[in-house]
Design a protein around this motif. Structure first.
Motif, PDB file in Angstrom:
ATOM      1  N   GLN A 121       0.453  -1.032   0.071  1.00  0.00           N
ATOM      2  CA  GLN A 121       0.090  -0.310  -0.501  1.00  0.00           C
ATOM      3  C   GLN A 121       0.904   1.344  -0.051  1.00  0.00           C
ATOM      4  N   ALA A 122       2.254   1.262   0.773  1.00  0.00           N
ATOM      5  CA  ALA A 122       3.109   3.102   1.188  1.00  0.00           C
ATOM      6  C   ALA A 122       3.673   3.023  -0.413  1.00  0.00           C
ATOM      7  N   ALA A 123       4.022   1.333  -1.351  1.00  0.00           N
ATOM      8  CA  ALA A 123       4.765   1.790  -2.926  1.00  0.00           C
ATOM      9  C   ALA A 123       3.557   2.714  -4.048  1.00  0.00           C
ATOM     10  N   ALA A 124       2.292   1.696  -3.343  1.00  0.00           N
ATOM     11  CA  ALA A 124       1.016   1.835  -4.313  1.00  0.00           C
ATOM     12  C   ALA A 124       1.200   3.405  -4.173  1.00  0.00           C
ATOM     13  N   ALA A 125       0.800   4.347  -2.803  1.00  0.00           N
ATOM     14  CA  ALA A 125       0.719   5.440  -2.624  1.00  0.00           C
ATOM     15  C   ALA A 125       1.901   6.794  -2.964  1.00  0.00           C
ATOM     16  N   LYS A 126       2.962   5.750  -3.097  1.00  0.00           N
ATOM     17  CA  LYS A 126       3.958   6.837  -4.005  1.00  0.00           C
ATOM     18  C   LYS A 126       4.040   7.275  -5.209  1.00  0.00           C
ATOM     19  N   ILE A 127       3.767   5.586  -5.868  1.00  0.00           N
ATOM     20  CA  ILE A 127       4.040   5.939  -7.209  1.00  0.00           C
ATOM     21  C   ILE A 127       2.568   6.783  -7.023  1.00  0.00           C
ATOM     22  N   ARG A 128       0.995   6.895  -6.683  1.00  0.00           N
ATOM     23  CA  ARG A 128       0.348   7.438  -6.943  1.00  0.00           C
ATOM     24  C   ARG A 128       0.383   8.961  -6.686  1.00  0.00           C
ATOM     25  N   MET A 129       1.162   9.149  -5.587  1.00  0.00           N
ATOM     26  CA  MET A 129       2.386  10.706  -5.560  1.00  0.00           C
ATOM     27  C   MET A 129       2.683  11.429  -6.633  1.00  0.00           C
ATOM     28  N   GLN A 130       3.575  10.399  -7.133  1.00  0.00           N
ATOM     29  CA  GLN A 130       4.205  10.631  -8.449  1.00  0.00           C
ATOM     30  C   GLN A 130       4.069  11.763  -9.121  1.00  0.00           C
ATOM     31  N   ASN A 131       2.765  11.358  -9.469  1.00  0.00           N
ATOM     32  CA  ASN A 131       2.243  12.453 -11.051  1.00  0.00           C
ATOM     33  C   ASN A 131       1.763  13.760 -10.506  1.00  0.00           C
ATOM     34  N   LYS A 132       1.310  14.174  -9.086  1.00  0.00           N
ATOM     35  CA  LYS A 132       1.043  15.541  -8.630  1.00  0.00           C
ATOM     36  C   LYS A 132       2.360  16.289  -8.349  1.00  0.00           C
ATOM     37  N   THR A 133       0.978  17.140  -8.360  1.00  0.00           N
ATOM     38  CA  THR A 133       1.918  18.644  -8.455  1.00  0.00           C
ATOM     39  C   THR A 133       2.380  19.090  -6.879  1.00  0.00           C
ATOM     40  N   THR A 134       2.409  19.504  -6.528  1.00  0.00           N
ATOM     41  CA  THR A 134       2.778  20.278  -5.276  1.00  0.00           C
ATOM     42  C   THR A 134       1.191  20.902  -4.790  1.00  0.00           C
ATOM     43  N   ASP A 135       1.064  22.242  -5.265  1.00  0.00           N
ATOM     44  CA  ASP A 135      -0.508  22.609  -5.975  1.00  0.00           C
ATOM     45  C   ASP A 135      -1.592  21.682  -5.571  1.00  0.00           C
ATOM     46  N   ASN A 136      -1.366  20.683  -6.246  1.00  0.00           N
ATOM     47  CA  ASN A 136      -2.342  19.571  -6.212  1.00  0.00           C
ATOM     48  C   ASN A 136      -2.490  18.964  -5.033  1.00  0.00           C
ATOM     49  N   LEU A 137      -1.270  18.220  -4.444  1.00  0.00           N
ATOM     50  CA  LEU A 137      -1.046  18.003  -3.423  1.00  0.00           C
ATOM     51  C   LEU A 137      -1.709  19.118  -2.029  1.00  0.00           C
ATOM     52  N   LEU A 138      -1.983  19.944  -2.092  1.00  0.00           N
ATOM     53  CA  LEU A 138      -1.757  20.758  -1.423  1.00  0.00           C
ATOM     54  C   LEU A 138      -3.227  21.253  -0.973  1.00  0.00           C
ATOM     55  N   ARG A 139      -4.098  21.320  -2.115  1.00  0.00           N
ATOM     56  CA  ARG A 139      -5.203  21.241  -2.992  1.00  0.00           C
ATOM     57  C   ARG A 139      -6.182  20.743  -1.695  1.00  0.00           C
ATOM     58  N   GLU A 140      -5.496  18.906  -1.856  1.00  0.00           N
ATOM     59  CA  GLU A 140      -6.085  17.611  -1.468  1.00  0.00           C
ATOM     60  C   GLU A 140      -6.210  18.321  -0.078  1.00  0.00           C
ATOM     61  N   GLN A 141      -4.763  18.303   0.361  1.00  0.00           N
ATOM     62  CA  GLN A 141      -4.341  18.618   1.683  1.00  0.00           C
ATOM     63  C   GLN A 141      -5.706  19.769   2.259  1.00  0.00           C
ATOM     64  N   ILE A 142      -5.944  20.503   2.103  1.00  0.00           N
ATOM     65  CA  ILE A 142      -6.932  21.154   1.922  1.00  0.00           C
ATOM     66  C   ILE A 142      -7.702  21.352   1.894  1.00  0.00           C
ATOM     67  N   GLU A 143      -9.107  20.259   1.720  1.00  0.00           N
ATOM     68  CA  GLU A 143     -10.381  19.440   1.237  1.00  0.00           C
ATOM     69  C   GLU A 143     -10.612  18.866   2.460  1.00  0.00           C
ATOM     70  N   SER A 144      -9.417  17.830   2.181  1.00  0.00           N
ATOM     71  CA  SER A 144      -9.400  16.795   3.304  1.00  0.00           C
ATOM     72  C   SER A 144      -9.697  17.415   4.887  1.00  0.00           C
ATOM     73  N   THR A 145      -8.604  18.419   5.623  1.00  0.00           N
ATOM     74  CA  THR A 145      -8.732  19.214   6.008  1.00  0.00           C
ATOM     75  C   THR A 145     -10.136  19.892   6.155  1.00  0.00           C
ATOM     76  N   ARG A 146     -10.907  20.487   5.366  1.00  0.00           N
ATOM     77  CA  ARG A 146     -12.044  20.845   5.451  1.00  0.00           C
ATOM     78  C   ARG A 146     -13.411  19.948   5.994  1.00  0.00           C
ATOM     79  N   ARG A 147     -13.423  18.677   4.879  1.00  0.00           N
ATOM     80  CA  ARG A 147     -14.174  17.609   5.207  1.00  0.00           C
ATOM     81  C   ARG A 147     -13.991  17.571   6.871  1.00  0.00           C
TER      82      ARG A 147
END
Length: 121
Positions: free
Chosen positions: A63-89
């Protein structure tokens, strides 16, 4: 009749040494009390636990390896947006449940994340 897999009322288990005609055990001491049998059962249980832990560790690594693979394609601002949405929910869920202290903490964290996103853009 010969021996078969029958129920032993005394030990609440199935036993192959119960005489089917009278329902009495042929052995003088029960097999469940035999030290060799108990040692084998303990070894089986230990092996079963080892295999279970090994499988759980493999799944976590997978699962950790799969998460790392998914994270490789995301930019910093996309990751930050996801974190913001998660925190907001999470914050909204806390306010709904009446956990205002925890929700206020998340609200401050959300403000910091949004400020960081504004700086990136």
């Amino acid at each position: 009749m010969s021996n078969g897999l029958l129920y032993c009322k005394e030990r609440n288990t199935d036993c192959t040494e119960i005489y089917a005609g009278k329902g009495q055990c042929r052995l003088s001491a029960c097999v469940l009390d035999d030290p060799e049998y108990l040692a084998k059962e303990a070894a089986k249980e230990q092996r079963r636990n080892e295999l279970l832990k090994k499988e759980q560790l493999r799944r976590r690594e997978e699962q950790a390896a799969a998460a790392k693979i998914r994270m490789q394609n995301k930019t910093t601002d996309n990751l930050l947006r996801e974190q913001i949405e998660s925190t907001r929910r999470k914050m909204e869920r806390y306010y709904t449940r009446g956990w205002t202290k925890a929700a206020d903490k998340l609200s401050r964290e959300l403000a910091v994340l949004e400020k960081r996103l504004g700086e990136l853009l």
